[in-house]
Design an enzyme around this catalytic site. Structure first.
Site, PDB file in Angstrom:
ATOM      1  N   ARG A  82      51.082  52.621  24.619  1.00 40.36           N
ATOM      2  CA  ARG A  82      51.419  52.075  25.908  1.00 40.36           C
ATOM      3  C   ARG A  82      52.598  52.479  26.679  1.00 40.36           C
ATOM      4  NH1 ARG A  82      49.262  46.138  26.158  1.00 40.36           N
ATOM      5  NH2 ARG A  82      49.683  46.500  28.316  1.00 40.36           N
TER       6      ARG A  82
ATOM      7  N   ASP B 260      54.699  46.163  32.232  1.00 42.29           N
ATOM      8  CA  ASP B 260      55.423  47.733  32.711  1.00 42.29           C
ATOM      9  C   ASP B 260      56.574  47.276  33.794  1.00 42.29           C
ATOM     10  OD1 ASP B 260      54.450  47.443  35.743  1.00 42.29           O
ATOM     11  OD2 ASP B 260      52.424  47.657  34.925  1.00 42.29           O
TER      12      ASP B 260
ATOM     13  N   HIS C 175      54.693  37.724  31.000  1.00 46.94           N
ATOM     14  CA  HIS C 175      54.294  38.212  29.632  1.00 46.94           C
ATOM     15  C   HIS C 175      55.411  39.104  28.955  1.00 46.94           C
ATOM     16  CE1 HIS C 175      49.802  37.010  31.012  1.00 46.94           C
ATOM     17  NE2 HIS C 175      50.686  35.924  30.418  1.00 46.94           N
TER      18      HIS C 175
ATOM     19  N   SER D 264      42.338  39.158  36.968  1.00 45.08           N
ATOM     20  CA  SER D 264      40.934  38.783  36.784  1.00 45.08           C
ATOM     21  C   SER D 264      40.785  37.206  36.698  1.00 45.08           C
ATOM     22  CB  SER D 264      40.396  39.438  35.539  1.00 45.08           C
ATOM     23  OG  SER D 264      40.951  39.041  34.491  1.00 45.08           O
TER      24      SER D 264
ATOM     25  N   LEU E 214      40.112  44.053  43.441  1.00 46.97           N
ATOM     26  CA  LEU E 214      38.985  45.414  43.578  1.00 46.97           C
ATOM     27  C   LEU E 214      37.725  44.471  43.381  1.00 46.97           C
ATOM     28  CD1 LEU E 214      38.550  48.290  43.818  1.00 46.97           C
ATOM     29  CD2 LEU E 214      38.474  48.294  41.463  1.00 46.97           C
ATOM     30  N   GLU E 215      37.446  43.467  42.280  1.00 42.76           N
ATOM     31  CA  GLU E 215      36.352  42.576  42.524  1.00 42.76           C
ATOM     32  C   GLU E 215      36.926  41.362  42.359  1.00 42.76           C
ATOM     33  OE1 GLU E 215      35.379  44.222  38.843  1.00 42.76           O
ATOM     34  OE2 GLU E 215      34.046  45.749  39.405  1.00 42.76           O
TER      35      GLU E 215
ATOM     36  N   TYR F 102      51.669  49.509  20.823  1.00 46.65           N
ATOM     37  CA  TYR F 102      52.738  49.317  21.949  1.00 46.65           C
ATOM     38  C   TYR F 102      53.343  50.634  22.048  1.00 46.65           C
ATOM     39  CZ  TYR F 102      51.196  44.567  22.394  1.00 46.65           C
ATOM     40  OH  TYR F 102      50.464  43.453  22.886  1.00 46.65           O
TER      41      TYR F 102
ATOM     42  N   GLN G  65      51.944  39.496  35.411  1.00 41.96           N
ATOM     43  CA  GLN G  65      51.785  39.398  34.031  1.00 41.96           C
ATOM     44  C   GLN G  65      51.928  40.793  33.401  1.00 41.96           C
ATOM     45  OE1 GLN G  65      47.707  36.983  34.036  1.00 41.96           O
ATOM     46  NE2 GLN G  65      47.911  37.665  36.238  1.00 41.96           N
ATOM     47  N   ASN G  66      52.217  41.854  34.024  1.00 39.47           N
ATOM     48  CA  ASN G  66      52.222  43.051  33.799  1.00 39.47           C
ATOM     49  C   ASN G  66      53.624  43.163  32.817  1.00 39.47           C
ATOM     50  OD1 ASN G  66      50.043  43.444  35.150  1.00 39.47           O
ATOM     51  ND2 ASN G  66      50.907  44.715  36.618  1.00 39.47           N
TER      52      ASN G  66
HETATM   53  P1  OAD Z   1      42.489  42.148  33.839  1.00 39.16           P
HETATM   54  O1  OAD Z   1      42.453  43.287  33.395  1.00 39.16           O
HETATM   55  O2  OAD Z   1      41.981  40.835  33.015  1.00 39.16           O
HETATM   56  O3  OAD Z   1      42.129  42.231  35.323  1.00 39.16           O
HETATM   57  C1  OAD Z   1      42.348  43.255  36.201  1.00 39.16           C
HETATM   58  C2  OAD Z   1      42.012  42.830  37.589  1.00 39.16           C
HETATM   59  O4  OAD Z   1      42.410  43.913  38.484  1.00 39.16           O
HETATM   60  C3  OAD Z   1      40.438  42.620  37.771  1.00 39.16           C
HETATM   61  O5  OAD Z   1      40.132  41.570  38.735  1.00 39.16           O
HETATM   62  C4  OAD Z   1      40.138  44.230  38.587  1.00 39.16           C
HETATM   63  O6  OAD Z   1      38.944  43.870  39.494  1.00 39.16           O
HETATM   64  C5  OAD Z   1      41.293  44.399  39.328  1.00 39.16           C
HETATM   65  N1  OAD Z   1      41.430  45.743  39.686  1.00 39.16           N
HETATM   66  C6  OAD Z   1      41.419  47.014  38.843  1.00 39.16           C
HETATM   67  N2  OAD Z   1      41.570  47.892  39.614  1.00 39.16           N
HETATM   68  C7  OAD Z   1      42.277  47.755  40.843  1.00 39.16           C
HETATM   69  C8  OAD Z   1      43.008  48.129  42.016  1.00 39.16           C
HETATM   70  N3  OAD Z   1      42.940  49.546  42.070  1.00 39.16           N
HETATM   71  N4  OAD Z   1      43.229  47.413  42.898  1.00 39.16           N
HETATM   72  C9  OAD Z   1      42.985  46.190  42.855  1.00 39.16           C
HETATM   73  N5  OAD Z   1      42.857  45.467  41.868  1.00 39.16           N
HETATM   74  C10 OAD Z   1      42.047  46.258  40.647  1.00 39.16           C
HETATM   75  O7  OAD Z   1      44.437  41.993  34.060  1.00 39.16           O
HETATM   76  P2  OAD Z   1      44.988  40.813  34.136  1.00 39.16           P
HETATM   77  O8  OAD Z   1      44.305  39.500  34.870  1.00 39.16           O
HETATM   78  O9  OAD Z   1      46.490  41.161  34.723  1.00 39.16           O
HETATM   79  O10 OAD Z   1      48.040  39.707  28.727  1.00 39.16           O
HETATM   80  O11 OAD Z   1      45.077  40.276  32.796  1.00 39.16           O
HETATM   81  C11 OAD Z   1      45.798  39.189  32.355  1.00 39.16           C
HETATM   82  C12 OAD Z   1      46.330  39.359  30.997  1.00 39.16           C
HETATM   83  O12 OAD Z   1      45.263  39.488  30.111  1.00 39.16           O
HETATM   84  C13 OAD Z   1      47.360  40.416  30.523  1.00 39.16           C
HETATM   85  O13 OAD Z   1      48.610  40.364  31.085  1.00 39.16           O
HETATM   86  C14 OAD Z   1      47.337  40.457  29.174  1.00 39.16           C
HETATM   87  C15 OAD Z   1      45.663  40.587  29.091  1.00 39.16           C
HETATM   88  O14 OAD Z   1      45.494  39.963  27.851  1.00 39.16           O
HETATM   89  C16 OAD Z   1      48.545  39.626  27.357  1.00 39.16           C
HETATM   90  O15 OAD Z   1      48.522  40.759  26.793  1.00 39.16           O
HETATM   91  C17 OAD Z   1      49.233  38.658  26.817  1.00 39.16           C
END
Ligand code: OAD
Length: 253
Positions: free
Chosen positions: A75, A113, A128, A197, A222-223, A72, A110-111
């Site tokens: 990060r 930051d 989170h 995601s 993005l996807e 951490y 969920q971020n």
């Molecule tokens: P993920 O890393 O699981 O997903 C990131 C998403 O962002 C994906 O669907 C990508 O396609 C998309 N992405 C990437 N680059 C992008 C861009 N430039 N513009 C738009 N979209 C983009 O992240 P989260 O869904 O936030 O929790 O993950 C959820 C949780 O899982 C986090 O809060 C964290 C992690 O474990 C904990 O640590 C408790």
């Protein structure tokens, strides 16, 4: 109740129906600010390189606090040198624009930051937790934390050493402010998920809850997310382009 009455209201006041917007953001919105995402199709996400069970659980912290704190710390340093991007700024404009029109934006992230706040968003719900805060496991005091954390650091309130941890939610812990989030979801008329995601619950379940109440849902990503088929509308592309474009559409309604 629903049927004709619902449809008539929908058609006549479509712009009004959009005035209470619930946004859920994930790591993708901060990707273009240089903060990594957790999962991606190339297998290069944070959780492909680091084992979450060794770094993001209460058990990991009890077993090896130095390793968890170092993860951490890294990060936190990355975050301090990062800046918000056009997507964060657009959501701050949306909040101000909706407020000026008598509407409302609930921004749940969920971020961990603080890029939404640095872009000017006033009300941000960090489900989170927040990386720039530390919490004492002994007395529960939460304080700002800009520097590295060490096991030898004493809590400024109760004086205990070894009890300070990042104020973040780990796997196996309850997300924060869920009552407030559920209430906001019930009152919203549009849900928009940005850069997430759809792999982690309960956030991934918000769209199903919204749809069950007849609330429209839009994915900006993005996807396509794991739960992409639950959304009414999808806009694929980089957040720094798709989010400002969508915000301009909403504000020009
Ligand atoms: P993920 O890393 O699981 O997903 C990131 C998403 O962002 C994906 O669907 C990508 O396609 C998309 N992405 C990437 N680059 C992008 C861009 N430039 N513009 C738009 N979209 C983009 O992240 P989260 O869904 O936030 O929790 O993950 C959820 C949780 O899982 C986090 O809060 C964290 C992690 O474990 C904990 O640590 C408790």
């Amino acid at each position: 109740m629903g049927g004709e009455g619902g449809e008539l209201t929908g058609r006549l006041s479509e712009p009004l129906r959009r005035r209470n917007i619930f946004i859920l953001t994930g790591a993708g919105i901060s990707a273009e600010s240089g903060l990594g995402t957790f999962r991606d199709s190339k297998g290069e996400g944070i959780w492909a390189r680091f084992d979450p069970m060794k770094l993001a659980t209460p058990e990991a912290f009890a077993r090896d606090p130095e390793a968890v704190l170092a993860f951490y710390d890294l990060r936190r340093r990355n975050l301090i040198s990062a800046s918000p991007n056009a997507a964060h700024f657009a959501l701050a404009r949306l909040e101000a624009g909706l407020l000026a029109r008598g509407g409302r934006l609930t921004l749940v992230t969920q971020n961990i930051d603080d890029l939404h706040e640095r872009a000017g968003s006033r009300r941000v719900i960090h489900m989170h937790g927040e990386l720039l805060k530390a919490r004492c496991d002994a007395c529960e005091t939460v304080r700002p934390q800009l520097g590295d954390l060490a096991v030898s650091h004493a809590c400024g309130t109760c004086g205990r050493t070894g009890a300070l941890r990042p104020h973040v939610v780990w796997f196996g812990e309850m997300p924060m402010r869920m009552d407030e989030i559920e209430r906001a979801l019930r009152e919203a008329d549009l849900l928009v998920a940005i850069g997430t995601s759809g792999a982690v619950y309960p956030a991934a379940g918000f769209v199903a809850g919204a749809r069950a109440r007849g609330i429209r849902a839009c994915e900006i990503n993005l996807e396509a997310a794991d739960n992409a088929d639950l959304f009414d509308e999808q806009r694929l592309g980089a957040a720094s382009e798709t989010v400002p474009a969508w915000v301009e559409e909403i504000l020009s309604e």
